[in-house]
Motif scaffolding. Structure first.
Motif, mmCIF file in Angstrom:
data_model
loop_
_atom_site.group_PDB
_atom_site.id
_atom_site.type_symbol
_atom_site.label_atom_id
_atom_site.label_comp_id
_atom_site.label_asym_id
_atom_site.label_seq_id
_atom_site.Cartn_x
_atom_site.Cartn_y
_atom_site.Cartn_z
ATOM 1 N N CYS A 75 -21.618 36.600 -36.183
ATOM 2 C CA CYS A 75 -21.652 35.152 -35.971
ATOM 3 C C CYS A 75 -22.351 34.818 -34.667
ATOM 4 O O CYS A 75 -22.497 35.660 -33.783
ATOM 5 N N ALA A 76 -22.775 33.557 -34.587
ATOM 6 C CA ALA A 76 -23.260 32.956 -33.341
ATOM 7 C C ALA A 76 -22.781 31.515 -33.359
ATOM 8 O O ALA A 76 -22.934 30.818 -34.361
ATOM 9 N N VAL A 77 -22.178 31.077 -32.267
ATOM 10 C CA VAL A 77 -21.620 29.732 -32.167
ATOM 11 C C VAL A 77 -22.294 29.033 -30.993
ATOM 12 O O VAL A 77 -22.623 29.666 -29.987
ATOM 13 N N GLY A 78 -22.483 27.740 -31.126
ATOM 14 C CA GLY A 78 -23.076 26.979 -30.046
ATOM 15 C C GLY A 78 -22.581 25.551 -30.046
ATOM 16 O O GLY A 78 -22.054 25.057 -31.046
ATOM 17 N N VAL A 79 -22.741 24.898 -28.914
ATOM 18 C CA VAL A 79 -22.357 23.496 -28.776
ATOM 19 C C VAL A 79 -23.498 22.723 -28.135
ATOM 20 O O VAL A 79 -24.318 23.277 -27.402
ATOM 21 N N ILE A 80 -23.507 21.435 -28.427
ATOM 22 C CA ILE A 80 -24.413 20.526 -27.752
ATOM 23 C C ILE A 80 -23.636 19.902 -26.606
ATOM 24 O O ILE A 80 -22.585 19.297 -26.817
ATOM 25 N N GLU A 81 -24.136 20.093 -25.389
ATOM 26 C CA GLU A 81 -23.514 19.531 -24.201
ATOM 27 C C GLU A 81 -24.262 18.264 -23.808
ATOM 28 O O GLU A 81 -25.481 18.172 -23.975
ATOM 29 N N HIS A 82 -23.521 17.309 -23.293
ATOM 30 C CA HIS A 82 -24.103 16.044 -22.860
ATOM 31 C C HIS A 82 -23.984 15.967 -21.344
ATOM 32 O O HIS A 82 -22.894 15.805 -20.802
ATOM 33 N N ARG A 83 -25.129 16.129 -20.672
ATOM 34 C CA ARG A 83 -25.193 16.073 -19.218
ATOM 35 C C ARG A 83 -26.000 14.833 -18.828
ATOM 36 O O ARG A 83 -26.553 14.148 -19.679
ATOM 37 N N LEU A 84 -26.121 14.567 -17.558
ATOM 38 C CA LEU A 84 -27.021 13.515 -17.109
ATOM 39 C C LEU A 84 -28.454 13.994 -17.286
ATOM 40 O O LEU A 84 -28.766 15.160 -17.031
ATOM 41 N N GLY A 85 -29.325 13.104 -17.708
ATOM 42 C CA GLY A 85 -30.724 13.448 -17.865
ATOM 43 C C GLY A 85 -31.389 13.730 -16.532
ATOM 44 O O GLY A 85 -30.874 13.392 -15.469
ATOM 45 N N ASP A 86 -32.548 14.359 -16.619
ATOM 46 C CA ASP A 86 -33.375 14.608 -15.444
ATOM 47 C C ASP A 86 -34.833 14.581 -15.907
ATOM 48 O O ASP A 86 -35.093 14.400 -17.092
ATOM 49 N N PRO A 87 -35.789 14.753 -14.996
ATOM 50 C CA PRO A 87 -37.196 14.665 -15.408
ATOM 51 C C PRO A 87 -37.601 15.683 -16.488
ATOM 52 O O PRO A 87 -38.509 15.420 -17.269
ATOM 53 N N HIS A 88 -36.933 16.826 -16.545
ATOM 54 C CA HIS A 88 -37.268 17.839 -17.543
ATOM 55 C C HIS A 88 -36.544 17.634 -18.863
ATOM 56 O O HIS A 88 -36.956 18.175 -19.891
ATOM 57 N N ASN A 89 -35.451 16.887 -18.838
ATOM 58 C CA ASN A 89 -34.649 16.661 -20.041
ATOM 59 C C ASN A 89 -34.018 15.271 -19.936
ATOM 60 O O ASN A 89 -32.848 15.139 -19.596
ATOM 61 N N PRO A 90 -34.812 14.229 -20.230
ATOM 62 C CA PRO A 90 -34.317 12.860 -20.043
ATOM 63 C C PRO A 90 -33.040 12.544 -20.819
ATOM 64 O O PRO A 90 -32.217 11.770 -20.344
ATOM 65 N N SER A 91 -32.854 13.151 -21.981
ATOM 66 C CA SER A 91 -31.655 12.838 -22.775
ATOM 67 C C SER A 91 -30.399 13.471 -22.198
ATOM 68 O O SER A 91 -29.291 13.014 -22.471
ATOM 69 N N GLY A 92 -30.563 14.535 -21.433
ATOM 70 C CA GLY A 92 -29.409 15.241 -20.890
ATOM 71 C C GLY A 92 -28.685 16.099 -21.913
ATOM 72 O O GLY A 92 -27.641 16.668 -21.620
ATOM 73 N N ARG A 93 -29.221 16.216 -23.121
ATOM 74 C CA ARG A 93 -28.583 17.025 -24.167
ATOM 75 C C ARG A 93 -29.100 18.462 -24.082
ATOM 76 O O ARG A 93 -30.303 18.693 -24.104
ATOM 77 N N PHE A 94 -28.181 19.393 -23.978
ATOM 78 C CA PHE A 94 -28.501 20.813 -23.874
ATOM 79 C C PHE A 94 -27.699 21.590 -24.900
ATOM 80 O O PHE A 94 -26.584 21.210 -25.251
ATOM 81 N N GLY A 95 -28.245 22.690 -25.344
ATOM 82 C CA GLY A 95 -27.495 23.604 -26.197
ATOM 83 C C GLY A 95 -26.891 24.716 -25.366
ATOM 84 O O GLY A 95 -27.436 25.096 -24.326
ATOM 85 N N TYR A 96 -25.752 25.206 -25.815
ATOM 86 C CA TYR A 96 -25.120 26.353 -25.166
ATOM 87 C C TYR A 96 -24.658 27.308 -26.260
ATOM 88 O O TYR A 96 -23.922 26.917 -27.169
ATOM 89 N N VAL A 97 -25.121 28.545 -26.188
ATOM 90 C CA VAL A 97 -24.787 29.589 -27.158
ATOM 91 C C VAL A 97 -23.654 30.437 -26.603
ATOM 92 O O VAL A 97 -23.669 30.827 -25.433
ATOM 93 N N PHE A 98 -22.682 30.734 -27.457
ATOM 94 C CA PHE A 98 -21.590 31.632 -27.067
ATOM 95 C C PHE A 98 -21.061 32.306 -28.324
ATOM 96 O O PHE A 98 -21.462 31.986 -29.440
ATOM 97 N N ASN A 99 -20.174 33.217 -28.151
ATOM 98 C CA ASN A 99 -19.507 33.886 -29.268
ATOM 99 C C ASN A 99 -20.492 34.512 -30.247
ATOM 100 O O ASN A 99 -20.374 34.360 -31.460
ATOM 101 N N VAL A 100 -21.462 35.232 -29.711
ATOM 102 C CA VAL A 100 -22.352 36.027 -30.552
ATOM 103 C C VAL A 100 -21.671 37.384 -30.692
ATOM 104 O O VAL A 100 -21.518 38.108 -29.708
ATOM 105 N N ALA A 101 -21.217 37.674 -31.893
ATOM 106 C CA ALA A 101 -20.420 38.888 -32.101
ATOM 107 C C ALA A 101 -20.721 39.491 -33.462
ATOM 108 O O ALA A 101 -20.962 38.773 -34.432
ATOM 109 N N THR A 102 -20.688 40.811 -33.511
ATOM 110 C CA THR A 102 -20.881 41.555 -34.758
ATOM 111 C C THR A 102 -19.857 42.679 -34.794
ATOM 112 O O THR A 102 -19.633 43.357 -33.787
ATOM 113 N N ASP A 103 -19.249 42.866 -35.960
ATOM 114 C CA ASP A 103 -18.319 43.993 -36.111
ATOM 115 C C ASP A 103 -19.047 45.293 -35.775
ATOM 116 O O ASP A 103 -20.219 45.465 -36.127
ATOM 117 N N PRO A 104 -18.373 46.219 -35.091
ATOM 118 C CA PRO A 104 -19.032 47.465 -34.679
ATOM 119 C C PRO A 104 -19.725 48.217 -35.815
ATOM 120 O O PRO A 104 -20.817 48.745 -35.616
#
Length: 161
Positions: A75-104
């Protein structure tokens, strides 16, 4: 949807929540910490079940089923985070990936790569212009090959009681 030989990568549904929690435990067992308990499992299950039920929500998860039908392999899980915008990302929306896991027993088959690739496409489809993650030493080469780069700014964390 992507596929690795004979394995379909699909978006997770609420019925996958228990397996996503199980795979998170697989991931946590690779940590050098030894003081884990299971108190996190029920809240994680409730959160995943609820959030996976909202297809327009801010959580995305992509999974590979085990070929024998006994649960998830990766699996791979991610969320959309809402931060304040800046010149590189005016919307302030960022993705964050976590919980990337595979059974051994299912590793080294491209399953994590396929799940993360599907998650990146999910972010792209939602207009997310940047995605962050924290790479383990084992996962760093995968993420570099997908276009991630080390950031110059060191991450810091404060744990609140």
């Amino acid at each position: 949807m992507s596929s690795v030989p004979d394995v379909l990568i699909r978006q997770a549904v609420p019925g996958d929540a228990a397996e996503l929690v199980r795979l998170r435990a697989v991931l946590l067992r690779t940590s050098p910490r030894t003081d884990w308990n299971d108190d996190w499992r029920e809240p994680a299950l409730a959160s995943l079940t609820s959030r996976l039920a909202d297809p327009g929500g801010d959580l995305g998860a992509f999974v590979a089923d085990r070929p024998d039908g006994t649960g998830l392999a990766s699996c791979a899980v991610g969320v959309i985070e809402h931060r304040l915008g800046d010149p590189h990302n005016p919307s302030g929306r960022f993705g964050y990936v976590f919980n990337v896991a595979t059974d051994p027993d299912m590793r080294r088959q491209g399953l994590s790569r396929a799940c993360v690739t599907a998650l990146i496409a999910w972010f792209r489809d939602r207009g997310i212009g940047g995605v962050d993650l924290m790479a383990s030493p084992d996962g760093e080469s995968l993420y570099l090959s997908l276009g991630f780069a080390r950031k110059k700014d060191p991450a810091m964390r404060l744990r609140l009681p």
